[in-house]
Design a protein around this motif. Structure first.
Motif, PDB file in Angstrom:
ATOM      1  N   LEU A  32       4.479   1.853  -2.885  1.00 54.07           N
ATOM      2  CA  LEU A  32       3.333   1.987  -3.786  1.00 54.07           C
ATOM      3  C   LEU A  32       2.959   3.439  -4.054  1.00 54.07           C
ATOM      4  O   LEU A  32       2.520   3.785  -5.150  1.00 54.07           O
ATOM      5  N   THR A  33       3.116   4.280  -3.068  1.00 57.80           N
ATOM      6  CA  THR A  33       2.732   5.687  -3.209  1.00 57.80           C
ATOM      7  C   THR A  33       3.883   6.577  -3.662  1.00 57.80           C
ATOM      8  O   THR A  33       3.672   7.748  -3.974  1.00 57.80           O
ATOM      9  N   GLY A  34       5.089   6.038  -3.669  1.00 55.82           N
ATOM     10  CA  GLY A  34       6.252   6.843  -4.038  1.00 55.82           C
ATOM     11  C   GLY A  34       6.719   7.753  -2.912  1.00 55.82           C
ATOM     12  O   GLY A  34       7.546   8.638  -3.127  1.00 55.82           O
ATOM     13  N   ALA A  35       6.223   7.547  -1.713  1.00 57.08           N
ATOM     14  CA  ALA A  35       6.537   8.443  -0.598  1.00 57.08           C
ATOM     15  C   ALA A  35       7.856   8.110   0.099  1.00 57.08           C
ATOM     16  O   ALA A  35       8.325   8.905   0.904  1.00 57.08           O
ATOM     17  N   GLN A  36       8.473   6.957  -0.199  1.00 59.02           N
ATOM     18  CA  GLN A  36       9.706   6.599   0.492  1.00 59.02           C
ATOM     19  C   GLN A  36      10.782   7.656   0.291  1.00 59.02           C
ATOM     20  O   GLN A  36      11.562   7.925   1.196  1.00 59.02           O
ATOM     21  N   GLU A  37      10.820   8.284  -0.865  1.00 57.98           N
ATOM     22  CA  GLU A  37      11.820   9.321  -1.132  1.00 57.98           C
ATOM     23  C   GLU A  37      11.626  10.545  -0.240  1.00 57.98           C
ATOM     24  O   GLU A  37      12.587  11.242   0.065  1.00 57.98           O
ATOM     25  N   LEU A  38      10.396  10.801   0.153  1.00 60.83           N
ATOM     26  CA  LEU A  38      10.119  11.973   0.990  1.00 60.83           C
ATOM     27  C   LEU A  38      10.733  11.845   2.378  1.00 60.83           C
ATOM     28  O   LEU A  38      10.989  12.849   3.038  1.00 60.83           O
ATOM     29  N   PHE A  39      10.941  10.608   2.829  1.00 61.12           N
ATOM     30  CA  PHE A  39      11.425  10.353   4.178  1.00 61.12           C
ATOM     31  C   PHE A  39      12.823   9.746   4.193  1.00 61.12           C
ATOM     32  O   PHE A  39      13.270   9.263   5.211  1.00 61.12           O
ATOM     33  N   ALA A  66      13.861  18.190   9.414  1.00 58.51           N
ATOM     34  CA  ALA A  66      13.691  17.003   8.581  1.00 58.51           C
ATOM     35  C   ALA A  66      12.992  15.908   9.366  1.00 58.51           C
ATOM     36  O   ALA A  66      13.149  15.812  10.574  1.00 58.51           O
ATOM     37  N   VAL A  67      12.220  15.078   8.665  1.00 57.42           N
ATOM     38  CA  VAL A  67      11.643  13.859   9.218  1.00 57.42           C
ATOM     39  C   VAL A  67      12.122  12.725   8.319  1.00 57.42           C
ATOM     40  O   VAL A  67      11.897  12.757   7.107  1.00 57.42           O
ATOM     41  N   THR A  68      12.800  11.751   8.920  1.00 55.54           N
ATOM     42  CA  THR A  68      13.285  10.611   8.148  1.00 55.54           C
ATOM     43  C   THR A  68      12.757   9.321   8.743  1.00 55.54           C
ATOM     44  O   THR A  68      12.495   9.241   9.944  1.00 55.54           O
ATOM     45  N   ILE A  69      12.581   8.332   7.889  1.00 53.45           N
ATOM     46  CA  ILE A  69      12.201   6.992   8.348  1.00 53.45           C
ATOM     47  C   ILE A  69      13.477   6.159   8.330  1.00 53.45           C
ATOM     48  O   ILE A  69      14.044   5.896   7.277  1.00 53.45           O
ATOM     49  N   PRO A  85       7.626  -4.355   6.807  1.00 51.94           N
ATOM     50  CA  PRO A  85       7.251  -4.673   5.425  1.00 51.94           C
ATOM     51  C   PRO A  85       5.949  -3.980   4.991  1.00 51.94           C
ATOM     52  O   PRO A  85       5.849  -3.522   3.859  1.00 51.94           O
ATOM     53  N   ALA A  86       4.973  -3.880   5.894  1.00 53.43           N
ATOM     54  CA  ALA A  86       3.707  -3.234   5.540  1.00 53.43           C
ATOM     55  C   ALA A  86       3.911  -1.755   5.228  1.00 53.43           C
ATOM     56  O   ALA A  86       3.364  -1.232   4.245  1.00 53.43           O
ATOM     57  N   VAL A  87       4.708  -1.088   6.025  1.00 53.77           N
ATOM     58  CA  VAL A  87       4.968   0.342   5.806  1.00 53.77           C
ATOM     59  C   VAL A  87       5.827   0.534   4.568  1.00 53.77           C
ATOM     60  O   VAL A  87       5.560   1.414   3.749  1.00 53.77           O
ATOM     61  N   ALA A  88       6.841  -0.289   4.411  1.00 58.94           N
ATOM     62  CA  ALA A  88       7.716  -0.186   3.240  1.00 58.94           C
ATOM     63  C   ALA A  88       6.916  -0.354   1.954  1.00 58.94           C
ATOM     64  O   ALA A  88       7.130   0.372   0.978  1.00 58.94           O
ATOM     65  N   ARG A  89       5.967  -1.288   1.953  1.00 56.41           N
ATOM     66  CA  ARG A  89       5.135  -1.504   0.764  1.00 56.41           C
ATOM     67  C   ARG A  89       4.260  -0.291   0.474  1.00 56.41           C
ATOM     68  O   ARG A  89       4.155   0.160  -0.674  1.00 56.41           O
ATOM     69  N   LEU A  90       3.631   0.284   1.497  1.00 55.18           N
ATOM     70  CA  LEU A  90       2.795   1.464   1.304  1.00 55.18           C
ATOM     71  C   LEU A  90       3.627   2.637   0.782  1.00 55.18           C
ATOM     72  O   LEU A  90       3.223   3.329  -0.159  1.00 55.18           O
TER      73      LEU A  90
END
Length: 139
Positions: free
Chosen positions: A87-94, A71-74, A79-84
């Motif tokens: 916007l892309t819906g990728a936060q759930e992936l990490f 697994a890779v988790t964030i 704030p810049a990364v959280a916004r990206l």
């Protein structure tokens, strides 16, 4: 230059993550993934900028981890990364709470601001419990 703790490795990335710096950091992230027994935790709170090329580095890292049963988790994001990621819906992936071995049903995309000019990338590793990567200093 990093140390794993138990079944995970923690990586701290600082500076800017874009097309040029992404090429420089990719190998170090893959090394950290290889050293981890089943989980790589990313601390991106020190990233002042991340564009879609930087996001692609993170997505490639996640894809490789999944192929290895890892697994890779964030754990933290600026704030810049959280916004990206939002916007892309990728936060759930990490997400640490998400079952890491599954893919989402949909992956949205949105427009993003152009990368800011002038910052040059560099990588700085720090020994200890995690790898620290600084993106932004010239060689």
């Amino acid at each position: 230059m990093f140390a794993s703790s138990g079944n995970r490795t923690r990586v701290m990335v600082r500076g800017e993550l874009d097309l040029v710096s992404g090429d420089q950091i990719r190998a170090r992230l893959l090394d950290a993934l290889a050293a981890s027994s089943n989980r790589l935790e990313l601390d991106l709170s020190g990233l002042s900028f991340c564009d879609c090329a930087g996001l692609n580095v993170l997505l490639e890292l996640r894809h490789r981890a999944l192929r290895q049963g890892k697994a890779v988790t964030i754990q933290a994001a600026s704030p810049a990364v959280a916004r990206l990621l939002d916007l892309t819906g990728a936060q759930e992936l990490f997400s640490p709470e998400r079952p890491w071995c599954t893919e989402p049903a949909a992956f949205g995309a949105a427009s993003r601001p152009s990368p800011k000019p002038g910052a040059s990338p560099s990588v700085k590793a720090q020994c200890g419990r995690h790898l620290s990567v600084r993106v932004g200093e010239p060689a």
